[in-house]
Design a protein around this motif. Structure first.
Motif, mmCIF file in Angstrom:
data_model
loop_
_atom_site.group_PDB
_atom_site.id
_atom_site.type_symbol
_atom_site.label_atom_id
_atom_site.label_comp_id
_atom_site.label_asym_id
_atom_site.label_seq_id
_atom_site.Cartn_x
_atom_site.Cartn_y
_atom_site.Cartn_z
ATOM 1 N N LEU A 46 0.885 -1.159 0.000
ATOM 2 C CA LEU A 46 0.000 0.000 0.000
ATOM 3 C C LEU A 46 0.922 1.208 0.000
ATOM 4 O O LEU A 46 1.599 1.484 0.991
ATOM 5 C CB LEU A 46 -0.915 0.028 1.216
ATOM 6 C CG LEU A 46 -1.813 1.261 1.331
ATOM 7 C CD1 LEU A 46 -2.775 1.365 0.149
ATOM 8 C CD2 LEU A 46 -2.595 1.244 2.634
ATOM 9 N N ASP A 47 0.982 1.904 -1.121
ATOM 10 C CA ASP A 47 1.895 3.042 -1.268
ATOM 11 C C ASP A 47 1.429 4.188 -0.378
ATOM 12 O O ASP A 47 0.312 4.685 -0.534
ATOM 13 C CB ASP A 47 1.931 3.493 -2.726
ATOM 14 C CG ASP A 47 3.001 4.532 -2.983
ATOM 15 O OD1 ASP A 47 3.106 5.495 -2.196
ATOM 16 O OD2 ASP A 47 3.720 4.381 -3.985
ATOM 17 N N PRO A 48 2.262 4.630 0.569
ATOM 18 C CA PRO A 48 1.853 5.713 1.478
ATOM 19 C C PRO A 48 1.706 7.053 0.769
ATOM 20 O O PRO A 48 1.005 7.936 1.274
ATOM 21 C CB PRO A 48 2.969 5.758 2.525
ATOM 22 C CG PRO A 48 4.139 5.106 1.878
ATOM 23 C CD PRO A 48 3.609 4.134 0.869
ATOM 24 N N ASP A 49 2.320 7.211 -0.402
ATOM 25 C CA ASP A 49 2.221 8.484 -1.128
ATOM 26 C C ASP A 49 0.899 8.646 -1.856
ATOM 27 O O ASP A 49 0.312 9.726 -1.860
ATOM 28 C CB ASP A 49 3.378 8.634 -2.124
ATOM 29 C CG ASP A 49 4.724 8.732 -1.420
ATOM 30 O OD1 ASP A 49 4.770 9.247 -0.279
ATOM 31 O OD2 ASP A 49 5.719 8.286 -2.003
ATOM 32 N N ASP A 50 0.423 7.574 -2.490
ATOM 33 C CA ASP A 50 -0.824 7.705 -3.259
ATOM 34 C C ASP A 50 -1.981 6.888 -2.675
ATOM 35 O O ASP A 50 -3.078 6.896 -3.209
ATOM 36 C CB ASP A 50 -0.603 7.358 -4.732
ATOM 37 C CG ASP A 50 -0.210 5.903 -4.963
ATOM 38 O OD1 ASP A 50 -0.275 5.077 -4.029
ATOM 39 O OD2 ASP A 50 0.167 5.582 -6.108
ATOM 40 N N ASN A 51 -1.717 6.163 -1.583
ATOM 41 C CA ASN A 51 -2.730 5.354 -0.907
ATOM 42 C C ASN A 51 -3.371 4.327 -1.857
ATOM 43 O O ASN A 51 -4.561 4.056 -1.771
ATOM 44 C CB ASN A 51 -3.792 6.228 -0.245
ATOM 45 C CG ASN A 51 -4.460 5.521 0.910
ATOM 46 O OD1 ASN A 51 -3.831 4.752 1.625
ATOM 47 N ND2 ASN A 51 -5.745 5.775 1.089
ATOM 48 N N GLN A 52 -2.559 3.787 -2.772
ATOM 49 C CA GLN A 52 -3.008 2.786 -3.727
ATOM 50 C C GLN A 52 -2.211 1.497 -3.526
ATOM 51 O O GLN A 52 -1.063 1.525 -3.092
ATOM 52 C CB GLN A 52 -2.791 3.279 -5.168
ATOM 53 C CG GLN A 52 -3.564 4.518 -5.531
ATOM 54 C CD GLN A 52 -5.064 4.265 -5.599
ATOM 55 O OE1 GLN A 52 -5.516 3.181 -5.951
ATOM 56 N NE2 GLN A 52 -5.846 5.271 -5.253
ATOM 57 N N TYR A 53 -2.837 0.382 -3.860
ATOM 58 C CA TYR A 53 -2.154 -0.907 -3.787
ATOM 59 C C TYR A 53 -1.352 -1.136 -5.067
ATOM 60 O O TYR A 53 -1.816 -0.843 -6.163
ATOM 61 C CB TYR A 53 -3.155 -2.043 -3.567
ATOM 62 C CG TYR A 53 -3.665 -2.034 -2.154
ATOM 63 C CD1 TYR A 53 -2.945 -2.660 -1.143
ATOM 64 C CD2 TYR A 53 -4.832 -1.363 -1.831
ATOM 65 C CE1 TYR A 53 -3.391 -2.612 0.170
ATOM 66 C CE2 TYR A 53 -5.285 -1.320 -0.521
ATOM 67 C CZ TYR A 53 -4.559 -1.950 0.471
ATOM 68 O OH TYR A 53 -4.987 -1.899 1.765
#
Length: 126
Positions: free
Chosen positions: A44-51
């Motif tokens: 879960l990318d903390p920058d874009d909140n996408q998996y």
């Protein structure tokens, strides 16, 4: 992975070290019964909140046997069942035509985005 493929994806050792530091990375070994055949990791990318599926590699001896496809299908199912996102992303080096063909066959679509200077981004919409 073969020596020629080393420019396409980070090693398992590097990926495990990265997962130790960045705990949002979730690494998994890929097995066929008792035999480890590869590695996959999502985050879960903390920058874009996408998996994102950030790593997928199969040992050279086990390539061309369907493990990549099965592993990707399973990780997409796991992410859907656990988190229910609208989509999942992955990226690949433009020269890696084998990865592109696999991802497109599985239903990923090109987004037109480029990250890390040259990686093309693909999106899987549930």
């Amino acid at each position: 992975m073969t020596e020629a493929q080393e420019d396409f994806v980070a090693s398992t050792m590097y990926s495990l070290a990265e997962a130790k530091i960045f705990t949002e990375n979730q690494p998994f070994a890929i097995y066929d019964e008792e035999q480890m055949v590869g590695f996959i990791m999502y985050s879960l990318d903390p920058d874009d909140n996408q998996y994102w599926v950030t790593r997928l590699l199969i040992d050279e001896k086990f390539q061309q046997k369907g493990y990549c496809s099965l592993a990707m299908k399973n990780i997409l199912k796991l992410i859907k069942n656990e988190f229910n996102p609208k989509c999942v992303y992955t990226s690949f080096e433009p020269e890696n035509k084998v990865a592109e063909k696999l991802y497109l066959k599985l239903g990923f679509l090109h987004t037109g985005r480029i990250i890390d200077d040259d990686e093309l981004v693909l999106e899987y919409i549930y």
